[in-house]
Design an enzyme around this catalytic site. Structure first.
Site, PDB file in Angstrom:
ATOM      1  N   LYS A  60     -29.549  27.363 -15.201  1.00  0.00           N
ATOM      2  CA  LYS A  60     -28.101  28.377 -14.527  1.00  0.00           C
ATOM      3  C   LYS A  60     -28.036  29.058 -16.096  1.00  0.00           C
ATOM      4  CE  LYS A  60     -27.144  25.408 -10.377  1.00  0.00           C
ATOM      5  NZ  LYS A  60     -26.329  24.789 -10.169  1.00  0.00           N
TER       6      LYS A  60
ATOM      7  N   GLN B  49     -21.240  20.660 -11.228  1.00  0.00           N
ATOM      8  CA  GLN B  49     -22.742  20.442 -11.277  1.00  0.00           C
ATOM      9  C   GLN B  49     -22.378  18.943 -10.182  1.00  0.00           C
ATOM     10  OE1 GLN B  49     -25.425  22.203 -11.400  1.00  0.00           O
ATOM     11  NE2 GLN B  49     -26.979  20.579 -10.408  1.00  0.00           N
TER      12      GLN B  49
ATOM     13  N   ASP C 142     -20.439  28.163  -6.171  1.00  0.00           N
ATOM     14  CA  ASP C 142     -20.775  27.424  -5.510  1.00  0.00           C
ATOM     15  C   ASP C 142     -21.067  27.433  -3.765  1.00  0.00           C
ATOM     16  OD1 ASP C 142     -23.190  26.951  -6.186  1.00  0.00           O
ATOM     17  OD2 ASP C 142     -22.193  24.864  -6.698  1.00  0.00           O
TER      18      ASP C 142
END
Ligand code: NAD
Length: 275
Positions: free
Chosen positions: A45, A89, A112
């Site tokens: 990422k 994460q 997200d």
């Protein structure tokens, strides 16, 4: 369907729009602990972030941090106006409560799309940031002009990360959506109805040729590590000859997830300017 190529096009578009912005977006990926798979995902990422011209505001937090200290780091990023997006994460170490940490992120920095606020907006058909993998599936279907209006779409999997938000995005596009899961009776019978069959179960070989209508479109979100390498949920070799279009694993939905993270980051940066 070539997810790598479509993702490359979206990443180039994102880089071009970042280039036009007067203030560069900054994305803070937050990695807690040293889980090797999470570290690898975060690294890819971060590479994509930098390639797109987005500022990499990564934070690595050691495994021994408690709920309060991880919360404090998130709060600091929330208050930092130069940080326009925050990604925590997952999975987090077992001693941390993921849901309460994710929900500290304000919806306009939630790249997200996993906060309760953004999930609620998605459910209500309101404007918000959608989770990256489901958004990537929609972008892939759009790129290949797969018509969703009124189509029979079957989704296998109902996780908060993939299946459930994907169902909402498809409803928004006027598909007739059937949600299947581990307790569904006679899965192959339901799958055979699908004009578009999307599987996100994490079960290799779950979708065989006899479960797929001739001419259907098949999207395989599954990523399974086997002794023969990576594979999806679809028995690709036997299904491919029957279908109109299909995604491979790897090289299908996977690359789209990162591309949509970059797109969400640009959207979030525009939102931050407005907030
Ligand atoms: P999850 O384990 O949270 O959810 C799996 C879902 O599949 C559940 O709702 C379960 O009911 C359903 N399921 C499991 N076995 C089933 C069966 N035999 N029949 C019908 N339904 C069944 O997983 P997740 O986080 O939603 O991820 C699903 C898969 O997608 C995994 O393989 C994961 O690695 C992959 N994934 C890929 C990407 C990507 O970028 N391509 C992103 C996220 C997840």
């Amino acid at each position: 369907m070539d997810g790598k190529e479509v993702a490359r096009l979206i990443r180039a578009e994102v880089a071009a729009s970042v280039n036009q912005m007067s203030v560069r977006p900054a994305l803070a990926t937050v990695l807690v602990g040293d889980d090797p798979a999470s570290a690898t995902y975060v690294l890819s990422k971060r590479r994509a972030i930098s390639d797109a011209g987005i500022v990499d505001a990564h934070r690595h937090v050691s495994q021994d941090h408690n709920q309060g200290s991880v919360a404090a780091i998130i709060d600091e990023l929330v208050l930092d106006d130069s940080v326009t997006g925050i990604l925590l994460q997952l999975p987090l170490p077992d001693h941390l409560d993921s849901a309460s940490l994710i929900n500290r992120i304000p919806p306009h920095k939630d790249v997200d799309g996993l906060t309760e606020a953004n999930a609620g907006r998605l459910l209500l058909g309101q404007h918000g940031l959608a989770p990256c993998t489901p958004a990537g599936v929609l972008a892939l279907l759009d790129h290949y002009d797969i018509d969703l209006f009124g189509a029979e779409v079957v989704v296998i999997g109902r996780s908060n990360l993939v299946g459930r938000p994907l169902g909402q995005l498809l409803l928004r596009r006027h598909a007739t959506v059937t949600m299947c899961h581990s307790r569904t009776r006679d899965l192959p019978r339901l799958c055979r109805r699908a004009d578009v069959l999307i599987t996100a179960a994490g079960v290799p070989g779950l979708v065989t040729a006899s479960a797929v209508k001739v001419g259907a479109t098949v999207i395989d979100v599954g990523i399974n590590r086997t002794e023969h390498g990576l594979c999806g949920d679809v028995a690709f070799g036997e299904v491919m000859p029957r279908v109109h279009a299909i995604t491979p694993v790897p090289g299908g939905v996977g690359p789209m997830t990162i591309a949509m993270l970059l797109r969400n980051t640009v959207t979030a940066a525009h939102e931050s300017i407005r907030v």
